[in-house]
Design a protein around this motif. Structure first.
Motif, PDB file in Angstrom:
ATOM      1  N   GLY A 110       0.817  -1.208   0.000  1.00  0.00           N
ATOM      2  CA  GLY A 110       0.000   0.000   0.000  1.00  0.00           C
ATOM      3  C   GLY A 110       0.846   1.251   0.000  1.00  0.00           C
ATOM      4  O   GLY A 110       0.523   2.251  -0.654  1.00  0.00           O
ATOM      5  N   LEU A 111       1.977   1.204   0.729  1.00  0.00           N
ATOM      6  CA  LEU A 111       2.888   2.342   0.792  1.00  0.00           C
ATOM      7  C   LEU A 111       3.517   2.594  -0.582  1.00  0.00           C
ATOM      8  O   LEU A 111       3.636   3.746  -1.016  1.00  0.00           O
ATOM      9  CB  LEU A 111       3.965   2.071   1.842  1.00  0.00           C
ATOM     10  CG  LEU A 111       4.919   3.213   2.184  1.00  0.00           C
ATOM     11  CD1 LEU A 111       4.172   4.367   2.826  1.00  0.00           C
ATOM     12  CD2 LEU A 111       6.031   2.712   3.117  1.00  0.00           C
ATOM     13  N   GLN A 112       3.897   1.527  -1.267  1.00  0.00           N
ATOM     14  CA  GLN A 112       4.488   1.675  -2.599  1.00  0.00           C
ATOM     15  C   GLN A 112       3.513   2.335  -3.560  1.00  0.00           C
ATOM     16  O   GLN A 112       3.885   3.216  -4.345  1.00  0.00           O
ATOM     17  CB  GLN A 112       4.926   0.307  -3.122  1.00  0.00           C
ATOM     18  CG  GLN A 112       6.125  -0.272  -2.389  1.00  0.00           C
ATOM     19  CD  GLN A 112       6.414  -1.709  -2.786  1.00  0.00           C
ATOM     20  OE1 GLN A 112       5.524  -2.437  -3.235  1.00  0.00           O
ATOM     21  NE2 GLN A 112       7.657  -2.127  -2.612  1.00  0.00           N
ATOM     22  N   GLU A 113       2.259   1.915  -3.492  1.00  0.00           N
ATOM     23  CA  GLU A 113       1.246   2.504  -4.375  1.00  0.00           C
ATOM     24  C   GLU A 113       0.998   3.968  -4.032  1.00  0.00           C
ATOM     25  O   GLU A 113       0.918   4.825  -4.920  1.00  0.00           O
ATOM     26  CB  GLU A 113      -0.057   1.706  -4.259  1.00  0.00           C
ATOM     27  CG  GLU A 113      -1.163   2.207  -5.166  1.00  0.00           C
ATOM     28  CD  GLU A 113      -2.421   1.377  -5.052  1.00  0.00           C
ATOM     29  OE1 GLU A 113      -3.450   1.795  -5.614  1.00  0.00           O
ATOM     30  OE2 GLU A 113      -2.387   0.309  -4.402  1.00  0.00           O
ATOM     31  N   ALA A 114       0.896   4.264  -2.734  1.00  0.00           N
ATOM     32  CA  ALA A 114       0.590   5.633  -2.304  1.00  0.00           C
ATOM     33  C   ALA A 114       1.741   6.590  -2.591  1.00  0.00           C
ATOM     34  O   ALA A 114       1.522   7.794  -2.745  1.00  0.00           O
ATOM     35  CB  ALA A 114       0.255   5.644  -0.816  1.00  0.00           C
ATOM     36  N   CYS A 115       2.961   6.072  -2.664  1.00  0.00           N
ATOM     37  CA  CYS A 115       4.130   6.924  -2.908  1.00  0.00           C
ATOM     38  C   CYS A 115       4.422   7.111  -4.400  1.00  0.00           C
ATOM     39  O   CYS A 115       5.427   7.737  -4.755  1.00  0.00           O
ATOM     40  CB  CYS A 115       5.363   6.330  -2.233  1.00  0.00           C
ATOM     41  SG  CYS A 115       5.410   6.551  -0.450  1.00  0.00           S
ATOM     42  N   GLY A 116       3.565   6.585  -5.249  1.00  0.00           N
ATOM     43  CA  GLY A 116       3.824   6.616  -6.686  1.00  0.00           C
ATOM     44  C   GLY A 116       4.071   7.997  -7.241  1.00  0.00           C
ATOM     45  O   GLY A 116       4.892   8.175  -8.152  1.00  0.00           O
ATOM     46  N   SER A 117       3.397   8.996  -6.706  1.00  0.00           N
ATOM     47  CA  SER A 117       3.541  10.357  -7.238  1.00  0.00           C
ATOM     48  C   SER A 117       4.462  11.243  -6.396  1.00  0.00           C
ATOM     49  O   SER A 117       4.601  12.427  -6.670  1.00  0.00           O
ATOM     50  CB  SER A 117       2.160  11.023  -7.338  1.00  0.00           C
ATOM     51  OG  SER A 117       1.557  11.096  -6.060  1.00  0.00           O
ATOM     52  N   VAL A 118       5.087  10.682  -5.365  1.00  0.00           N
ATOM     53  CA  VAL A 118       5.976  11.461  -4.497  1.00  0.00           C
ATOM     54  C   VAL A 118       7.325  11.639  -5.195  1.00  0.00           C
ATOM     55  O   VAL A 118       7.891  10.689  -5.748  1.00  0.00           O
ATOM     56  CB  VAL A 118       6.164  10.771  -3.135  1.00  0.00           C
ATOM     57  CG1 VAL A 118       7.144  11.549  -2.265  1.00  0.00           C
ATOM     58  CG2 VAL A 118       4.820  10.632  -2.420  1.00  0.00           C
ATOM     59  N   ALA A 119       7.850  12.844  -5.163  1.00  0.00           N
ATOM     60  CA  ALA A 119       9.118  13.133  -5.830  1.00  0.00           C
ATOM     61  C   ALA A 119      10.283  12.467  -5.112  1.00  0.00           C
ATOM     62  O   ALA A 119      10.255  12.260  -3.894  1.00  0.00           O
ATOM     63  CB  ALA A 119       9.341  14.653  -5.875  1.00  0.00           C
ATOM     64  N   GLU A 120      11.309  12.130  -5.870  1.00  0.00           N
ATOM     65  CA  GLU A 120      12.555  11.630  -5.294  1.00  0.00           C
ATOM     66  C   GLU A 120      13.366  12.816  -4.757  1.00  0.00           C
ATOM     67  O   GLU A 120      13.228  13.934  -5.239  1.00  0.00           O
ATOM     68  CB  GLU A 120      13.365  10.871  -6.348  1.00  0.00           C
ATOM     69  CG  GLU A 120      12.709   9.605  -6.859  1.00  0.00           C
ATOM     70  CD  GLU A 120      12.633   8.488  -5.817  1.00  0.00           C
ATOM     71  OE1 GLU A 120      13.039   8.713  -4.652  1.00  0.00           O
ATOM     72  OE2 GLU A 120      12.147   7.418  -6.159  1.00  0.00           O
ATOM     73  N   PRO A 121      14.190  12.605  -3.717  1.00  0.00           N
ATOM     74  CA  PRO A 121      14.518  11.332  -3.070  1.00  0.00           C
ATOM     75  C   PRO A 121      13.559  10.941  -1.953  1.00  0.00           C
ATOM     76  O   PRO A 121      13.802   9.973  -1.237  1.00  0.00           O
ATOM     77  CB  PRO A 121      15.914  11.603  -2.498  1.00  0.00           C
ATOM     78  CG  PRO A 121      15.840  13.057  -2.105  1.00  0.00           C
ATOM     79  CD  PRO A 121      14.998  13.731  -3.167  1.00  0.00           C
ATOM     80  N   TYR A 122      12.448  11.677  -1.835  1.00  0.00           N
ATOM     81  CA  TYR A 122      11.562  11.470  -0.693  1.00  0.00           C
ATOM     82  C   TYR A 122      10.732  10.196  -0.834  1.00  0.00           C
ATOM     83  O   TYR A 122      10.427   9.541   0.166  1.00  0.00           O
ATOM     84  CB  TYR A 122      10.694  12.705  -0.495  1.00  0.00           C
ATOM     85  CG  TYR A 122      11.534  13.956  -0.479  1.00  0.00           C
ATOM     86  CD1 TYR A 122      12.508  14.140   0.498  1.00  0.00           C
ATOM     87  CD2 TYR A 122      11.422  14.912  -1.484  1.00  0.00           C
ATOM     88  CE1 TYR A 122      13.338  15.252   0.489  1.00  0.00           C
ATOM     89  CE2 TYR A 122      12.231  16.031  -1.496  1.00  0.00           C
ATOM     90  CZ  TYR A 122      13.197  16.195  -0.510  1.00  0.00           C
ATOM     91  OH  TYR A 122      14.021  17.288  -0.525  1.00  0.00           O
ATOM     92  N   ARG A 123      10.408   9.842  -2.080  1.00  0.00           N
ATOM     93  CA  ARG A 123       9.696   8.580  -2.294  1.00  0.00           C
ATOM     94  C   ARG A 123      10.531   7.411  -1.785  1.00  0.00           C
ATOM     95  O   ARG A 123      10.042   6.573  -1.017  1.00  0.00           O
ATOM     96  CB  ARG A 123       9.376   8.399  -3.774  1.00  0.00           C
ATOM     97  CG  ARG A 123       8.690   7.077  -4.092  1.00  0.00           C
ATOM     98  CD  ARG A 123       8.432   6.907  -5.587  1.00  0.00           C
ATOM     99  NE  ARG A 123       7.776   5.643  -5.845  1.00  0.00           N
ATOM    100  CZ  ARG A 123       8.408   4.475  -5.982  1.00  0.00           C
ATOM    101  NH1 ARG A 123       9.738   4.439  -5.893  1.00  0.00           N
ATOM    102  NH2 ARG A 123       7.735   3.361  -6.212  1.00  0.00           N
ATOM    103  N   ALA A 124      11.783   7.343  -2.213  1.00  0.00           N
ATOM    104  CA  ALA A 124      12.659   6.243  -1.781  1.00  0.00           C
ATOM    105  C   ALA A 124      12.842   6.254  -0.268  1.00  0.00           C
ATOM    106  O   ALA A 124      12.885   5.194   0.372  1.00  0.00           O
ATOM    107  CB  ALA A 124      14.007   6.356  -2.485  1.00  0.00           C
ATOM    108  N   ALA A 125      12.950   7.437   0.322  1.00  0.00           N
ATOM    109  CA  ALA A 125      13.151   7.536   1.769  1.00  0.00           C
ATOM    110  C   ALA A 125      11.928   7.030   2.530  1.00  0.00           C
ATOM    111  O   ALA A 125      12.055   6.291   3.518  1.00  0.00           O
ATOM    112  CB  ALA A 125      13.443   8.980   2.150  1.00  0.00           C
TER     113      ALA A 125
END
Length: 236
Positions: A110-125
């Protein structure tokens, strides 16, 4: 306790308080828990340094020792880490709340799906947070793998100082443990004993809790259910 510190005592120095009374919860903390626990706790007002958090955790450890309950581990986290990432990523409030719930549930898909539009490097973090769990070496990994945001780095340094200040305590790290996120603003911790599925005690830093009473001060503390403590203690 915050009202007592703000009005009945109302002095500039450090205040140490303890209490015991029945409280009423809308929902039980766990399936087996009571909605009306006899809550005991300790709180320290007036000092914002990590030494206050360490003192409070040592008081908790001493209580469990007096009750002859072995302390398996104390999970440490810091709400400032997720808060710094959410702010740097510019997350809207609804998205932040959704990610918070997913992290609490350790819902990695669920976290992976919800982070789909989050910019890097914050998505990876954000996706790394559930993996940053274990012994004190986790803090070394976190410092190397998470973005060097000032607030995030300060939070990690606080956890390092806390661990170094009490090498005798069984600390473990869980950077996705965000219980009390909307109440706490710093270090959070949960103490666990053998043969008990939930945390026996919860605590953390909640600076500014006295603002509602007109006097916001640094504050840290913990609480536990006296009935559960008595039941688990030898001869209970």
């Amino acid at each position: 306790a915050a009202r007592i510190d703000a009005h009945l005592l109302n002095h500039a120095g450090v205040t140490r308080l303890c209490y015991c009374d029945s409280v009423l919860h809308t929902l039980p903390a766990t399936i087996a828990a009571s909605r009306e626990p006899v809550q005991i706790g300790a709180e320290l007002y007036g000092y914002g340094g990590i030494e206050a958090d360490l003192e409070i955790i040592r008081v908790l450890a001493a209580i469990l020792d007096k009750a002859k309950l072995p302390l398996r581990r104390i999970d440490l986290g810091h709400v400032g880490i997720f808060r710094a990432l959410a702010e740097a990523a510019g997350l809207p409030l609804a998205a932040e709340e959704n990610l918070l719930n997913l992290l609490q549930a350790k819902d990695v898909p669920g976290l992976q799906e919800a982070c789909g539009s989050v910019a890097e490097p914050y998505r990876a973090a954000l996706l790394k947070l559930p993996q940053l769990y274990g012994d004190r070496e986790v803090l070394v990994r976190a410092a190397a793998e998470l973005p060097p945001l000032p607030a995030l780095s300060a939070a990690l340094e606080s956890l390092v100082r806390l661990c170094n200040g009490a090498p005798e305590l069984p600390f473990s790290i869980d950077l996705s443990d965000l219980r009390g996120y909307h109440y706490h603003n710093g270090v959070v911790f949960a103490a666990y004993c053998p043969d008990y599925p939930a945390a026996i005690a919860l605590g953390g830093r909640y600076d500014g809790a006295g603002k509602a009473f007109g006097r916001a001060r640094p504050a840290t503390g913990f609480s536990m259910d006296l009935r559960e403590l008595a039941r688990l203690a030898p001869g209970g």
